[in-house]
Design an enzyme around this catalytic site. Structure first.
Site, short mmCIF file in Angstrom:
data_model
loop_
_atom_site.label_atom_id
_atom_site.label_comp_id
_atom_site.label_asym_id
_atom_site.label_seq_id
_atom_site.Cartn_x
_atom_site.Cartn_y
_atom_site.Cartn_z
N ARG A 29 -19.59 -7.90 0.49
CA ARG A 29 -20.30 -6.78 1.10
C ARG A 29 -19.58 -6.35 2.36
O ARG A 29 -19.19 -7.21 3.15
CB ARG A 29 -21.73 -7.20 1.49
CG ARG A 29 -22.65 -7.43 0.34
CD ARG A 29 -23.88 -8.19 0.79
NE ARG A 29 -23.54 -9.56 1.19
CZ ARG A 29 -24.41 -10.42 1.70
NH1 ARG A 29 -25.66 -10.07 1.89
NH2 ARG A 29 -24.04 -11.64 2.04
N CYS A 56 -19.68 1.56 -2.99
CA CYS A 56 -19.86 0.92 -4.29
C CYS A 56 -21.07 1.39 -5.08
O CYS A 56 -20.93 1.87 -6.20
CB CYS A 56 -19.90 -0.59 -4.12
SG CYS A 56 -18.31 -1.25 -3.62
N THR A 83 -13.11 -2.54 -9.17
CA THR A 83 -14.21 -2.41 -10.14
C THR A 83 -13.78 -1.41 -11.20
O THR A 83 -13.57 -0.23 -10.89
CB THR A 83 -15.48 -1.91 -9.41
OG1 THR A 83 -15.75 -2.82 -8.34
CG2 THR A 83 -16.67 -1.84 -10.34
N ASP A 134 0.85 -1.19 0.00
CA ASP A 134 0.00 0.00 0.00
C ASP A 134 0.89 1.23 0.00
O ASP A 134 1.96 1.23 0.63
CB ASP A 134 -0.95 0.01 1.21
CG ASP A 134 -2.20 0.82 0.93
OD1 ASP A 134 -3.29 0.25 0.81
OD2 ASP A 134 -2.07 2.07 0.80
N ASN A 146 -24.19 -4.41 -9.60
CA ASN A 146 -24.41 -3.31 -8.66
C ASN A 146 -25.51 -2.38 -9.14
O ASN A 146 -26.29 -1.86 -8.34
CB ASN A 146 -23.11 -2.54 -8.42
CG ASN A 146 -22.29 -3.18 -7.30
OD1 ASN A 146 -22.69 -4.22 -6.77
ND2 ASN A 146 -21.17 -2.60 -6.96
N LYS A 181 -23.92 1.63 6.43
CA LYS A 181 -24.77 0.54 6.91
C LYS A 181 -24.12 -0.02 8.17
O LYS A 181 -23.01 0.41 8.54
CB LYS A 181 -24.96 -0.54 5.85
CG LYS A 181 -23.70 -1.29 5.48
CD LYS A 181 -24.05 -2.41 4.53
CE LYS A 181 -22.83 -3.24 4.22
NZ LYS A 181 -23.10 -4.35 3.33
#
Ligand code: NAD
Length: 475
Positions: free
Chosen positions: A154, A263, A122, A30, A211, A324
């Protein structure tokens, strides 16, 4: 196998830890040195159930390593995963591929012959082709492959989703790359039947199409919930009524304050842009995006309505800030526009999230007061807003809470608290999509025909009786 993973975010870390558990030697890179230092100390920079244990296990068995330069990770790797971010490009709404191309640049010099470079990020259709050209231009003599393997995990269930996925999609241009990746997934316990092999471009599109579809389902049920409120119908019964249809399915039909997260919003935007670029307009997705924006904006109005239309000077407790439950991800969280709108309307905001108070400080309005518990946030509040469905909110002692608030008002934007319990505790309850109680609580959730439905139904209205009589007459 020797595996390199570029990017230690939600996807990179989970993938790396799971591959390491399958017995492979995985090195993660990273560019964020602080993150790498944390991981090398054994700390995990994100909240994701089960991940900490899996990473600790990988490190203890000497299968999982974290470095900050690509050379150490990519040299000798059989497979190199790119799992960096692909956020929305601020200028035009396309997927921003800067992180992807920077990652590719950093790996090219160290790629060994026969290596497979895999985009797990993605990415828009055709990105794999561009990566292939980029690598080929710098190392024309090198024998390598570029494959696509989009991730469907998820947040909040990432480890479970990775190890027990509905499907794994592999987009490859040769048998060699396809079988290499297939073997890798089988080695972590995924059945071969769950693996879909396709070409690279189709694989890239599958992720956006999936998606986009899920975002559509959510936006659709949110509009139906809005209609329920206007026509005095019950969203719980409506979702059950349509979800029992196997062609529709019950999942992702939970009404709420609009979709957010890292996403759905950005992938829907990128899909719309892709459609524009290729003259295949994504009109449904464009509408879904507009509908979702309107939905998010309307949440502050719901709070205002529950407060008799007046927000100025009112103290509002926002419980749950992440997009969420079970994640610390604040990207595109509904709490952000909600807090902004309430703040603009002159409310005093107290906020609490079980794991993300720290991250929320960077994105919520500066005047928000952060609390160390839900009770502290609720203390003296004129209204409590449940913005995220963390389980601990369902377990609160509402009677105690009732004694602490200034006005007993709960706005449950997730329809997840028990309306009866809240009301019994002396609060006014405002949910989404009409009354929460089902019309007939005794009705079996698995109805097969109208007969048993009416036989089991508890209380019946006159119109039900009339219908029963008609049914009997028809038979
Ligand atoms: N978060 C999810 O739930 C999820 C699910 C499925 C797919 N995805 C997709 O996976 C990709 C990654 O998502 P995420 O949520 O893990 O992202 P993230 O932002 O959490 O992590 C990305 C990481 O990549 C690092 N990075 C950036 N440039 C780099 C480089 N050149 N070399 C090495 N590291 C670099 C960043 O420092 C960061 O740590 C995105 O394309 C996303 O759309 C995400």
């Amino acid at each position: 196998m020797r595996i390199a993973v570029l990017g230690t975010g939600y996807v990179g870390l989970v993938s790396a830890a799971c591959f390491a558990q399958g017995g492979h030697r995985v090195t993660c890179v990273d560019i964020d040195e602080a993150k790498v230092a944390m991981l090398c100390r054994g700390d995990v920079p994100i909240y994701e159930p089960e991940l900490e244990k899996l990473i600790a296990d990988g490190r203890r068995r000497k299968r999982l390593y974290f470095v900050s330069d690509s050379a150490a990770a990519v040299t000798g790797a059989d497979i190199v995963f790119i799992a960096v971010g692909t956020p929305t490009r601020a200028s035009d709404g396309h997927a921003d591929l800067l992180q992807v191309y920077t990652a590719v640049e950093s790996l090219v010099p160290f790629l060994k012959a026969g290596a497979v470079v895999v985009t797990k990020s993605t990415v828009p259709v055709g990105t794999g082709d561009t990566i292939e050209h980029l690598i080929g231009n710098v190392r024309p003599e090198l024998d390598f492959e570029v494959a696509s393997n989009p991730e469907f995990l998820r947040a909040g269930r990432a480890v479970q989703d990775f190890l027990r996925p509905d499907r794994v999609v592999i987009g490859a241009q040769s048998d060699l790359a396809a079988t290499g990746l297939m073997k890798l997934y089988c080695s972590v316990g995924i059945e071969q039947e769950r693996i879909l092999l396709t070409d690279r471009r189709s694989s890239e599109l599958i992720k956006y199409a999936a998606n986009g579809f899920l975002a559509t389902k959510i936006a659709y049920i949110n509009e139906i919930a809005e209609l329920c409120e206007k026509v005095d119908a019950r969203i719980g019964d409506v979702t059950k009524g349509i979800g029992l249809d196997e062609r529709i399915g019950a999942r992702y039909l939970q009404p709420g304050p609009g979709f957010g997260g890292s996403c759905f919003p950005k992938d829907a935007r990128a899909l719309a842009k892709m459609g524009e670029d290729h003259e295949a307009p994504m009109r449904i997705i464009e509408t879904v995006l507009a509908s979702n924006e309107a939905r998010k904006r309307s949440m502050a109005r719901k709070v205002a309505a529950a407060c008799n239309g007046a927000l100025r000077g009112k103290t509002i407790a926002i419980l749950g800030l992440t997009f969420k439950a079970d994640t610390d991800d604040m990207r595109d969280a509904v709490s952000i526009p909600l807090a902004q709108a309430l703040n603009d309307a002159g409310s005093i905001l107290k906020a609490y999230d079980p794991v993300a108070n720290g991250r929320a400080r960077d994105v919520l309005p500066s005047g928000v007061q952060y609390c160390s518990s839900a009770a502290e946030a609720a203390n003296g509040a004129d209204a409590i807003v449940i913005a995220t469905e963390w389980q601990e909110f369902a377990e609160m002692d509402f009677r105690k809470l009732r004694a602490m608030v200034r006005a007993p008002v709960i706005i449950d934007l997730r329809n997840f608290l028990s309306e009866e319990e809240i009301k019994r505790s002396g609060f006014s309850y405002y949910g989404i999509g009409g009354p929460r109680r089902h019309a007939f609580e005794t009705v079996s959730p698995r109805l097969v025909s109208t007969r048993p439905f009416y036989a089991k139904a508890g209380k019946m209205t006159d119109s039900n009786n009339l219908l029963l009589q008609r049914l009997a007459a028809a038979e």
